[in-house]
Design an enzyme around this catalytic site. Structure first.
Site, PDB file in Angstrom:
ATOM      1  N   GLY B 468       0.805  -1.212   0.000  1.00 50.20           N
ATOM      2  CA  GLY B 468       0.000   0.000   0.000  1.00 50.20           C
ATOM      3  C   GLY B 468       0.835   1.256   0.000  1.00 50.20           C
ATOM      4  O   GLY B 468       0.370   2.330  -0.332  1.00 50.20           O
ATOM      5  N   GLY B 470       3.170   1.891  -1.937  1.00 47.99           N
ATOM      6  CA  GLY B 470       3.379   2.320  -3.319  1.00 47.99           C
ATOM      7  C   GLY B 470       4.788   2.127  -3.820  1.00 47.99           C
ATOM      8  O   GLY B 470       5.242   2.832  -4.723  1.00 47.99           O
ATOM      9  N   SER B 509      10.412   1.910   6.751  1.00 47.98           N
ATOM     10  CA  SER B 509      10.313   2.950   5.712  1.00 47.98           C
ATOM     11  C   SER B 509      11.567   2.985   4.850  1.00 47.98           C
ATOM     12  O   SER B 509      12.046   4.033   4.440  1.00 47.98           O
ATOM     13  CB  SER B 509      10.072   4.327   6.356  1.00 47.98           C
ATOM     14  OG  SER B 509       8.878   4.311   7.103  1.00 47.98           O
ATOM     15  N   GLU B 706       6.203   6.250   8.327  1.00 50.10           N
ATOM     16  CA  GLU B 706       5.838   6.129   9.746  1.00 50.10           C
ATOM     17  C   GLU B 706       5.769   7.474  10.453  1.00 50.10           C
ATOM     18  O   GLU B 706       5.180   7.599  11.516  1.00 50.10           O
ATOM     19  CB  GLU B 706       6.859   5.228  10.458  1.00 50.10           C
ATOM     20  CG  GLU B 706       6.885   3.820   9.898  1.00 50.10           C
ATOM     21  CD  GLU B 706       8.153   3.066  10.278  1.00 50.10           C
ATOM     22  OE1 GLU B 706       8.114   2.330  11.263  1.00 50.10           O
ATOM     23  OE2 GLU B 706       9.179   3.233   9.587  1.00 50.10           O
TER      24      GLU B 706
END
Lengths: 158, 746, 287
Positions: B468, B470, B509, B706
């Site tokens: 999600g 991307g 991340s 995050e």
């Protein structure tokens, strides 16, 4: 053994006549018997909305409905939104606004949004948030989703 | 062709499938001849299994077999990302509510479910330990038998690990004022809308495992180890997860499903219910005791932390979460002396798993709330005290670690400006502001392969999972930019270990930076080959040619890469393949094994109204500002940032797992575990990015997914206090808790 | 899903015959929003499920009959919310029906089901109590009418035999209308089960009818005839003790995970005063 019953329903515009187990939900029949897996299973208690489909144009949780109850009904799932391979305006708007992130809730969101626009072609943000309150998005793309519905509705007025 | 993909709001790759219902998640995969599995668990947190009678269950028509510990190798295979302590299925005892003791495999879902209710387990319920206090009681039962622990000073306790971090001498510091409080963060669950799903199928002399997992390569290693197969015989296919949030990082029930498929000789699928997903994975609850010493002008002189992370019955990643989060307890503030004690404490609860923020929200809740208390006690503005102590660009906030890698004051000032800090508010309203900072990955390894095909289209192969965030789109944008093709000519292949090269994990991340750099490196590899082609075609020295961003620069001309590719490949066609690699090397002497590759830095500010009678909190305006380096795809950055902010609001206002007096989770499922709906959004929610192109990823990007939930809770709690004077130190900020705090204040 | 049989009678008599035949082993399906969960979780193991949706006598689901508004067993929440007669005469019922679950749920969940489940948190119970609604129950040997207040017994318990069928819920359209308002306490703004449900109604005679749920084994109705509460001119200070006394029977469970008993007890007069104010506003708007 499961008791079977013959039903006839229109699914995404196609009339189908087939046997279903009377103890299977519409969600199970759509996914497992017909192979329309766009409708998703998550909470199975009517809280998340991932399984939302339209029954005679009305949004319902297919996880809380026996398939036999849809006998004679017109069922619309996410797979029925696009026509001839062309996205409908709402789907296009979801794409453009970045409304689909992981995407798992999106079929349900689209069905609730589609039903909203059918009954209220020019909703306000509050109307949208109310109409989609039964569709959880854990990516929490709520603002992108409502922006998509707004832009799609504006398009409808052009 | 000159293209401009960087900073463009490119549409999501995979977006069309997501809006048409054609995206296939694990549960949607049509795999022929599949058997269905259903778990059997006990309705208690801790029990001794006396016997399991499967005979009645096995008589249900359609049941193929019932798997228990007796059907698995001896000793029981155990696995885990940090500690190999988790059994494939419970053996002898169950150690958390929902731990499976048996699994039914049947021809139909109905038969598996029916038979699962007929497996008779005789058991003796044992007292469960599910609070920090009970676990630390010297007389407490040991959650883990020392035989499955690594030898060490804590083996005979329920402390899995304890860390001591810090610098300076806290006890020697001279403070004008000391503030001390304890802040509690409850256990929470990820609640991905896609419950975890697994399928395994024998494949020749190997196995294929499908899983909604974030780290396919880690799953490959786990399955290979428990089954005793070489990596080459274990193929993991990981369709895009329907939301991960950390909860799908590491293997859980895949080894069990793999054993069942090997025994059946047929594919076996296990799709969890949402309730089972809640029981399978959760976030650590914490108690953080903070002591902060300050000068009367607000200068921090010391910070002193005792962080207790209540983790589950198996180590999972509880140790790493507690260590990595605690290491940054003192935040982005210049502090001469810091002392941090961090404990990961075992309990009879669901194993703690990574959760968006990786422990940082819990410690940030304590630090930022305590800093508010200090500011108020000293009569200093809460924004000013933060700016006063905030490290400058390039200054170390943790000695020996990566220094501040952004103009963080710029981020904080932007948030203050957007919330109109300092302007008057009507009665009953209040503002809060807080800062969060999190280390990106401390080590890492990603490989990518890019194939530049004869028609000038591109395939990118990456082991990252697109759950999600991307990632697919980001990698395509990089490849399109570097190879000078339009985005619609790029395909990104992910999630199949038989096809894509190794990636360590999708977490922290990291992917835009680490895998982004690997994709960039692969494209540069292609550019070098194109340069050689150009030299040959145009009869010039390679040294005289440069290639970048889609263009070949010859001494007297510029050509699109694509033209050189087509001419170079000629009539035979073919392709140019580039391989790329990105590493973040370890530093063995570093307390965490490596320095931060980058920091996610966020400032959140909000404006709330509190109902003075009921305690209900309404967020009127919520502002989140992140230092993203560069927003490679602004639409996706906004989506991730707003999504994290709303998730953070859920954690702040409503989310908590509730255990009963025997340690069983009471609010399993969607009815009583509340997460934000469309009606729970702030009146206004604004996400802003600070872009100075100073990150370590391609074009200066940093990780972003995050940031905006790191400090949501203290910002909201600070605003509630500003509005009412009520102080809440135990989340959530539910109407009841706020009401109680308002009452206690008077 | 567990296996069971499925019948869809075309008439009330056929449905009653099935109930007569199967008794306890039958479960009635109207909206299904609770029943399907019950079946999936195997909380009950019926032999047959009797689907009422093909019974033509139960349509239209909302109708006006002899001075009463009749909601048949098939009337779903969204129909109740949208019905102009409900909005005119019984706005508090529309308010309560409008917060039952999501739109998807409201399109399926029935008023009759909400009451027959006997949930202490049923949103529609307080307004039905305030408006003096009755439950119409059919059985093979005839029909009986029971006040909602008598029909609800306790958690999961109502005055209904296995051979009986609730065919409708009816509210009298009174000559002295009750102006009422509904409110509730939840953990979030989105769909939620309430930790307090509350409806307050006043009429021209000065009577105040207050009903509240989710704070004890069943929703309770309390009536104040002193006139103090309904008096638009009376001060909040004068009303407070009367209002407080009306909640004396509240006994919220200490085991609830939705809110603690102390908080619920403290919130009852807060919500009560708010609903009362709205009710009085509505009363004064009546010509």
């Amino acid at each position: 053994m499961n008791e079977m019953m013959q039903v006839e329903m229109t699914v995404n515009g196609r009339v189908r006549s087939f046997d279903v187990a009377v103890n299977h939900t519409l969600l199970e029949v759509l996914r497992d018997d017909i192979g329309l897996t766009g409708t998703k299973e998550c909470c199975v208690v009517g809280e998340c909305g991932a399984c939302t489909v339209l029954i005679d144009g009305v949004p319902m949780n297919s996880c809380l409905m026996l398939a036999v109850e849809a006998d004679g009904a017109d069922v619309l799932t996410v797979e029925g939104l696009a026509t001839d391979g062309h996205l409908d305006r709402l789907q296009q708007a979801f794409l453009e606004q970045g409304a689909a992130q992981c995407g798992f809730c999106i079929p349900g969101q689209l069905m609730s949004a589609h039903a909203l626009l059918q009954r209220n072609p020019h909703p306000t943000i509050d109307d949208i948030n109310e109409a989609l309150a039964g569709n959880l998005c854990r990516c929490a793309g709520y603002q992108q989703i409502s922006a998509a519905i707004m832009s799609s509705a504006e398009g409808a007025g052009r | 062709m000159k293209v401009d993909n960087i900073g463009a709001p490119a549409q999501r790759l995979g977006g069309i499938d997501r809006v048409t219902g054609h995206q296939r998640y694990v549960a949607d995969l049509p795999i022929a001849d599949t058997l269905h599995a259903k778990l059997v668990a006990l309705d208690c947190a801790h029990a001794r299994i006396l016997s399991i009678d499967t005979s009645v269950a096995e008589k249900v028509p359609g049941v193929v077999f019932v798997m228990t510990a007796d059907d698995l190798p001896t000793p029981m295979p155990r696995f885990g990302p940090q500690y190999q302590d988790r059994p494939v299925i419970a053996e002898g005892t169950t150690n958390y509510h929902g731990e499976p003791v048996a699994a039914v495999v049947a021809e139909t879902k109905d038969a598996a479910e029916e038979a699962a209710t007929l497996v008779k387990v005789e058991f003796e319920e044992l007292p469960a330990i599910f609070t920090v206090e009970a676990a630390l009681d010297p007389a407490a039962e040991l959650i883990q038998d020392p035989s499955i622990r690594r030898p060490g000073p804590f083996t005979e306790t329920n402390i899995l690990t304890e860390y001591h971090f810090g610098w300076g001498d806290v006890d020697a510091m001279d403070a004008d004022m000391v503030v001390e409080h304890t802040y509690a963060w409850p256990m929470q669950t990820h609640f991905a809308i896609e419950p975890h799903g697994y399928i395994a199928a024998p494949d020749g002399d190997g196995i294929i495992v499908w899983s909604s997992i974030q780290h396919p390569y880690q799953l490959q290693k786990t399955v290979a180890t428990v089954l005793g197969m070489p990596l080459s015989k274990v193929r993991v296919i990981a369709p895009d997860p329907g939301g991960g949030f950390g909860g799908k990082q590491h293997p859980k029930l895949e080894p069990l499903v793999a054993f069942m498929a090997m025994r059946a000789g047929r594919p076996v699928r296990l799709i969890l219910s949402l309730e089972e997903a809640f029981q399978g994975v959760r976030r650590a609850g914490t108690e953080v005791k903070v002591r902060m010493g300050l000068k009367s002008d607000g200068t921090l002189v010391f910070q002193d932390y005792v962080n207790r992370f209540l983790i589950g019955a198996y180590g999972d990643t509880g140790d790493r979460i507690s260590a990595k989060a605690s290491f940054l307890s003192a935040g982005p503030y210049r502090t001469p002396a810091v002392r941090i004690v961090s404990q990961a404490i075992l309990s009879h609860t669901t194993p703690t798993h990574p959760y968006r923020g990786f422990g940082i929200p819990q410690v940030t809740w304590a630090r930022e709330s305590c800093l508010d208390e200090a500011a108020i006690a000293l009569g200093i503005d809460r924004l000013e005290i933060r700016l006063h102590n905030l490290v400058r660009y390039g200054e170390e906030h943790v000695p020996g670690d990566t220094p501040a890698d952004g103009d963080w004051a710029q981020t904080v000032r932007k948030a203050a400006e957007e919330i109109h800090w300092g302007t008057p508010l009507p009665p009953g309203q209040g503002r809060g502001i807080a800062i969060g900072v999190k280390s990106g990955p401390t080590t890492g390894l990603s490989y990518a392969t890019v194939r530049f095909l004869a028609d000038a289209s591109v395939m990118v192969f990456s082991g990252t999972s697109d759950m999600g965030q991307g990632a697919r789109t980001i990698f395509a944008q990089i490849a399109a930019e570097e190879l000078g093709v339009s985005l619609d000519r790029v395909a990104v292949v992910m999630g199949d270990t038989a096809v894509v090269p190794y990636d360590q994990q999708t977490s922290a991340s990291r992917s835009s930076v680490l895998m982004g750099n690997a994709v960039l490196d692969a494209c540069r590899d292609i550019q070098r080959k194109i340069r050689a082609m150009a030299a040959r075609l145009h009869d010039v020295e390679e040294a005289e040619i440069t290639v970048d961003r889609g263009v070949v620069h010859l001494p007297d001309a510029e050509l699109p890469i694509v033209d050189v590719l087509k001419a170079g490949l000629g009539r035979m066609g073919g392709e140019v393949v580039g391989n790329g690699e990105a590493r973040k090397e370890a530093f063995p002497d570093h307390p965490l094994g490596g320095t931060a590759l980058f920091f996610e830095f966020n400032c959140t500010a909000c404006d709330v109204a509190v109902d003075p009678e009921t305690g209900e909190v309404t967020i009127l305006r919520h502002v989140t500002v992140g230092d993203v380096g560069l927003a490679l795809n602004p639409v996706q950055v906004t989506g991730q940032d707003e999504g994290a902010a709303i998730m953070g609001i859920g954690h702040a206002l409503m989310e908590h797992l509730i255990l009963d007096d025997k340690g069983r989770t009471r609010n399993l499922g969607a009815i009583d575990y509340r997460i934000p709906t469309s009606l729970d959004l702030p009146g206004e929610l604004h996400s802003f990015s600070i872009e100075n192109a100073d990150g370590p990823g391609p074009y200066g990007i940093k990780g972003i997914s995050e940031g905006s939930l790191l400090c949501t809770a203290p910002a909201v709690a600070g605003a509630v206090r500003d509005a009412t004077g009520a102080v809440v130190r135990r989340l959530p900020l539910s109407p009841e808790n706020v009401w109680r705090a308002m009452k206690e204040k008077t | 899903m567990q296996s069971f049989g499925y019948r869809r009678p075309g008439t009330i008599d056929e449905a009653l015959a099935l109930l007569q035949e199967h008794g306890d082993a039958a479960r009635v399906l109207a909206g299904g929003t609770d029943l399907v969960i019950e079946l999936r979780n195997r909380w009950r193991r019926p032999k047959i499920v009797i689907d009422l949706k093909r019974i033509e006598e139960l349509r239209p689901p909302i109708r006006e009959v002899e001075g009463r508004l009749v909601f048949t067993a098939l009337a779903v929440m969204s129909e109740i919310v949208a019905d102009e007669r409900v909005q005119l005469h019984f706005p508090a019922l529309a308010e309560a029906a409008d917060v039952v679950g999501s739109i998807q749920i409201r399109n399926r969940a029935t008023l009759a089901g909400n009451i027959c489940n006997g949930s202490p948190a049923a949103d529609t119970a307080p307004p039905l109590l305030v408006y003096g609604a009755e439950v119409v129950i059919a059985a093979k040997n005839g029909t009986r009418r029971v006040a909602v207040d008598d029909f609800i017994i306790g958690p999961g318990k109502v005055d209904l035999q296995p051979t009986e069928l609730v065919t409708s819920i009816e509210i009298p359209i009174s000559a002295t209308p009750i102006a009422a308002a509904y409110t509730r306490m939840t953990r979030r703004r989105g769909t939620d089960l309430a930790s307090i449900t509350l409806c307050c109604g006043v009429d021209a005679t000065g009577t105040t009818r207050l009903a509240y749920g989710s704070v004890g084994p069943r929703a309770l109705l309390v009536i104040d005839n002193s006139g103090v509460l309904a008096d638009p001119a009376a001060s909040d200070e004068a009303k407070a003790p009367v209002l407080a006394s009306m909640f004396s029977a509240a006994s919220p469970s200490p085991k609830s995970m939705r809110a603690g008993p102390e908080y619920r007890v403290a919130m009852l007069p807060v919500l009560g005063a708010r609903a009362l104010r709205t009710a009085i506003e509505r009363q004064t708007r009546v010509p």
